[in-house]
Scaffold this motif. Sequence first.
Motif, PDB file in Angstrom:
ATOM      1  N   ALA A  15      -7.356   2.885   8.283  1.00  9.36           N
ATOM      2  CA  ALA A  15      -7.913   2.695   6.896  1.00  9.36           C
ATOM      3  C   ALA A  15      -7.550   1.683   6.137  1.00  9.36           C
ATOM      4  N   ALA A  16      -6.085   1.561   5.780  1.00  9.15           N
ATOM      5  CA  ALA A  16      -5.902   0.449   4.791  1.00  9.15           C
ATOM      6  C   ALA A  16      -6.430  -1.066   5.226  1.00  9.15           C
ATOM      7  N   HIS A  26      -7.326   5.618  -3.664  1.00  7.73           N
ATOM      8  CA  HIS A  26      -8.288   5.895  -2.899  1.00  7.73           C
ATOM      9  C   HIS A  26      -7.847   7.014  -2.559  1.00  7.73           C
ATOM     10  N   TRP A  27      -6.748   6.760  -1.857  1.00  7.12           N
ATOM     11  CA  TRP A  27      -6.331   7.700  -0.391  1.00  7.12           C
ATOM     12  C   TRP A  27      -5.432   8.866  -1.333  1.00  7.12           C
ATOM     13  N   GLN A  68      -5.537  -0.224  -4.930  1.00  9.73           N
ATOM     14  CA  GLN A  68      -6.746   0.533  -5.420  1.00  9.73           C
ATOM     15  C   GLN A  68      -6.697   0.939  -4.277  1.00  9.73           C
ATOM     16  N   PHE A  69      -6.784   0.358  -2.553  1.00  6.68           N
ATOM     17  CA  PHE A  69      -6.877   1.194  -1.700  1.00  6.68           C
ATOM     18  C   PHE A  69      -5.737   3.119  -2.013  1.00  6.68           C
ATOM     19  N   TRP A  82     -10.295  -1.326   4.884  1.00  8.14           N
ATOM     20  CA  TRP A  82     -10.619  -0.913   2.987  1.00  8.14           C
ATOM     21  C   TRP A  82     -10.445  -2.535   2.880  1.00  8.14           C
ATOM     22  N   ALA A  83      -9.202  -3.735   2.804  1.00 11.06           N
ATOM     23  CA  ALA A  83      -8.949  -4.356   2.701  1.00 11.06           C
ATOM     24  C   ALA A  83      -9.718  -6.031   3.414  1.00 11.06           C
ATOM     25  N   VAL A 143       1.135  -1.031   0.595  1.00 11.93           N
ATOM     26  CA  VAL A 143      -0.119   0.129   0.431  1.00 11.93           C
ATOM     27  C   VAL A 143       1.035   1.509  -0.193  1.00 11.93           C
ATOM     28  N   ARG A 185     -13.535  -6.011   1.851  1.00 12.87           N
ATOM     29  CA  ARG A 185     -12.871  -6.580   0.891  1.00 12.87           C
ATOM     30  C   ARG A 185     -12.408  -8.235   0.514  1.00 12.87           C
ATOM     31  N   ARG A 226      -6.187  -9.534   1.287  1.00 14.60           N
ATOM     32  CA  ARG A 226      -5.347  -9.147   1.356  1.00 14.60           C
ATOM     33  C   ARG A 226      -4.370  -9.224   0.391  1.00 14.60           C
ATOM     34  N   CYS A 262      -5.793  -4.920  -4.066  1.00 14.15           N
ATOM     35  CA  CYS A 262      -6.564  -4.419  -3.703  1.00 14.15           C
ATOM     36  C   CYS A 262      -5.478  -3.484  -2.921  1.00 14.15           C
TER      37      CYS A 262
END
Length: 295
Positions: free
Chosen positions: A264-265, A286-287, A282-283, A268-269, A240, A272, A275, A279
């Motif tokens: 937050a990370a 977003h961040w 994608q995070f 997010w995982a 990440v 979904r 990990r 993923c």
Amino acid sequence: MQDSLAQFLAKAIEVLERIEPWLPETVENVDWQQHWAARWVRTQRQGYLRPIAVHSQLKLADLLGIEHQQRQLVENSQQFLQGLPCNHALMWGARGTGKSSLVRAILAEYAAFGLRLIEVERSNLVDLPLIVEALRGRPERFIIFCDDLSFDAGEADFRQLKSILDGSLEQAPENVVLYVTSNRRHLLPEHQSDNQNWQRSESGELHPSEAVEDKIALSDRFGLWLSFYSFSQEHYLDVVCHWVDHHARALKLVWQRDEGFEKAAIRWATARGNRNGRCAEQFAKHWVGQLGLQR
């Protein structure tokens, strides 16, 4: 006069509609000097290679936590490029862990040395003999790539793949190698009934051990097996951070890894249910996108 002309036109249209399926299709020729990759396209009447515009900026250094798999596939690809003995490769394991990304990164790394890639969908494997014959004798070195490959019980398409890999007079030429990714190690479903004796077999198979051997024989024809596993939490967070740094640097944004960021990370995982590298990226998008909005 007008009625006769109308009848003639109607008849001409009818004839054209009848012969249209027999007319040759427009086939796109691939300029391998300009294109790194192509996709095999199957139409109703024939198949052909359609060039792909490759825009991926993915580098081998971007693939964290799979250094062992990367080293093995890179070495195999280097052997292939130099005309040395090499193996067809099967990459199997958890989804989103870098299997197909590794192949794309190798293409980007070695395209300047003549490496090219052809994507073939699982449904088009029946055309493999046509594809490899079209590539035979060309100066480029081709990876035939089939992503997320698996077969359902009762399907026989896998036998075409077996014959190209090994055990047939019509094998792949020396300038072609097959790289395949799958969630299954043996590509075909295995059932408990495969190991039962014939009296208990629901399918009536008289030689269940031979049925098992037939399924395993496909993956055995890949000389290089690479296993990919789900990320640990620490590995996931490292990936990440790598992608956040990558995207933030492009936008000249400042960020920091703190407890709130990590929570937050992880959320997010968790949402979904996995990990993995997909993923993580994608995070990261977003961040960084949220940071860009706040700027």
